[in-house]
Design an enzyme around this catalytic site. Structure first.
Site, mmCIF file in Angstrom:
data_model
loop_
_atom_site.group_PDB
_atom_site.id
_atom_site.type_symbol
_atom_site.label_atom_id
_atom_site.label_comp_id
_atom_site.label_asym_id
_atom_site.label_seq_id
_atom_site.Cartn_x
_atom_site.Cartn_y
_atom_site.Cartn_z
ATOM 1 N N ARG A 101 16.236 5.190 -24.821
ATOM 2 C CA ARG A 101 15.370 5.751 -24.587
ATOM 3 C C ARG A 101 14.594 5.376 -23.154
ATOM 4 O O ARG A 101 14.536 6.097 -22.199
ATOM 5 C CB ARG A 101 14.176 6.066 -25.435
ATOM 6 C CG ARG A 101 12.818 6.677 -24.930
ATOM 7 C CD ARG A 101 12.825 7.865 -24.259
ATOM 8 N NE ARG A 101 14.036 8.770 -25.001
ATOM 9 C CZ ARG A 101 14.664 9.910 -24.198
ATOM 10 N NH1 ARG A 101 14.570 9.775 -22.801
ATOM 11 N NH2 ARG A 101 15.264 10.439 -24.884
ATOM 12 N N LYS A 136 1.483 8.057 -2.819
ATOM 13 C CA LYS A 136 0.923 8.678 -3.893
ATOM 14 C C LYS A 136 2.185 8.547 -5.134
ATOM 15 O O LYS A 136 2.827 9.579 -5.522
ATOM 16 C CB LYS A 136 0.869 10.180 -3.681
ATOM 17 C CG LYS A 136 -0.454 10.516 -2.774
ATOM 18 C CD LYS A 136 -0.502 12.012 -2.566
ATOM 19 C CE LYS A 136 -1.541 12.298 -1.456
ATOM 20 N NZ LYS A 136 -1.730 13.459 -1.032
ATOM 21 N N LYS A 168 -7.405 7.250 8.374
ATOM 22 C CA LYS A 168 -7.659 8.697 7.953
ATOM 23 C C LYS A 168 -9.020 9.222 8.315
ATOM 24 O O LYS A 168 -9.529 8.471 9.021
ATOM 25 C CB LYS A 168 -7.082 8.630 6.621
ATOM 26 C CG LYS A 168 -5.738 8.457 6.281
ATOM 27 C CD LYS A 168 -5.409 8.200 4.895
ATOM 28 C CE LYS A 168 -5.470 9.920 4.127
ATOM 29 N NZ LYS A 168 -4.231 10.716 4.573
ATOM 30 N N GLU A 198 -4.476 9.852 11.498
ATOM 31 C CA GLU A 198 -4.629 11.664 10.921
ATOM 32 C C GLU A 198 -5.660 12.230 11.799
ATOM 33 O O GLU A 198 -6.679 11.899 12.155
ATOM 34 C CB GLU A 198 -5.016 11.419 9.425
ATOM 35 C CG GLU A 198 -5.070 12.794 9.130
ATOM 36 C CD GLU A 198 -5.612 12.778 7.529
ATOM 37 O OE1 GLU A 198 -5.021 12.852 6.565
ATOM 38 O OE2 GLU A 198 -7.019 12.627 7.358
ATOM 39 N N ASP A 219 -2.445 16.904 9.968
ATOM 40 C CA ASP A 219 -2.645 17.291 8.445
ATOM 41 C C ASP A 219 -2.890 18.866 8.173
ATOM 42 O O ASP A 219 -3.844 19.378 9.050
ATOM 43 C CB ASP A 219 -3.749 16.498 8.088
ATOM 44 C CG ASP A 219 -3.870 16.547 6.412
ATOM 45 O OD1 ASP A 219 -2.985 16.465 5.831
ATOM 46 O OD2 ASP A 219 -5.254 16.578 6.082
#
Length: 293
Positions: A101, A136, A168, A198, A219
């Site tokens: 597994r 992410k 950002k 960004e 973006d």
């Protein structure tokens, strides 16, 4: 990231095995299969995709029982079809079943990441654009997932907060504007550290072009706006597009002329690729009572 050093992956595989084995080990296998039984199995693809994670599967079985041998037929990065035989594994049956597994979990997940990446990489192959991952990622599996992205034909974005500057929207808001944020970052980091910023409008891009950066993250822009942005940049910065990019929308975005497309779902929502274990043969299968505790 193009290889998986054992020093990197062994702690991850050991943790996965410890999680599965718990305090008492494999109760099912140990109560049914004799200690001297051996078996031969094959790792087989059930669906189309791209292989990634085979070294982790091999290591999982090796850590369970060093006597298990793996004959590799297809390397990571190989294209899979239903029925493709990835590897033949032979050795003590208990170890094969106990490690199954964990081995398949790594293979299925990482091959899913590679397959998702290949879906976009193939779709935009006629352009000069490269698909890249993001941060992410599943905690603890970032290096593995980024390796799988490369197996699928993609490129790696930064690995963490410590290897590049990415300014950002919230950084800009707190710093008091694009210029203030870039100038502060430039004064803080060394000359080898790249700075990416960004922007979500052509007005912000124009402001950024005045102060300069290494990379601009465009973006949530439409292909038409991206095309205009690429013209404005005119090669002065690397251009990266991001924001809800699916395989379908990736094509017009790439055709707008950006250098990179970054896609978060490649790692945080990858669909597992179905890979199974087919039993081929076994020998010396004693009755359970012969080895009962």
């Amino acid at each position: 990231m193009r290889n998986l050093p054992r020093l990197l992956i062994e702690p991850i595989v050991r943790a996965a095995l410890a999680e599965d084995l718990g305090r008492a080990g494999d109760l099912t296998t140990d109560s049914i299969i004799g200690p001297d039984a051996t078996a031969t199995v094959q790792l087989v693809a059930r669906d189309r995709g791209v292989l990634a994670g085979l070294p982790l599967a091999q290591l999982a079985w090796e850590l369970v029982d060093p006597r298990i041998e793996c004959d590799v037929h297809l390397a990571d990065g190989s294209r899979l079809q239903p029925g493709s035989v990835i590897a033949t594994v032979h050795g003590p049956a208990r170890g094969l079943l106990t490690g199954e597994r964990v081995a398949l979990n790594f293979l299925g997940h990482l091959s899913g990441v590679a397959t998702g990446t290949a879906t976009i990489a193939d779709a935009i192959a006629h352009t000069r654009t490269t698909v890249a991952d993001t941060r992410k990622t599943i905690p603890g599996l970032r290096a593995l997932q980024k390796y799988a992205v490369v197996c699928g034909g993609g490129s790696n974005h930064r690995f963490g907060l410590d290897d590049a500057v990415l300014i950002k929207d919230n950084h800009i808001a707190v710093a008091g504007g694009v210029r203030a944020a870039v100038e502060a970052a430039r004064a803080h980091v060394g000359h080898l550290v790249k700075i990416e910023v960004e922007v979500d409008s052509l007005e912000m891009l124009a402001e950024l072009l005045e102060v300069g950066a290494d990379v601009v993250l465009l973006d949530n822009m439409t292909p038409d706006v991206l095309r205009e942005a690429v013209t404005m940049v005119d090669g002065r910065m690397v251009t990266e597009a991001s924001g809800r990019i699916t395989p379908d929308i990736a094509v017009p975005i790439a055709e707008a002329g950006v250098d990179l497309i970054s896609v978060g779902w490649l790692t945080h929502s990858a669909r597992v690729l179905d890979i199974g274990l087919d039993h081929l043969a076994d020998v010396d299968r004693p009755r359970p009572e012969a080895f009962a505790h």
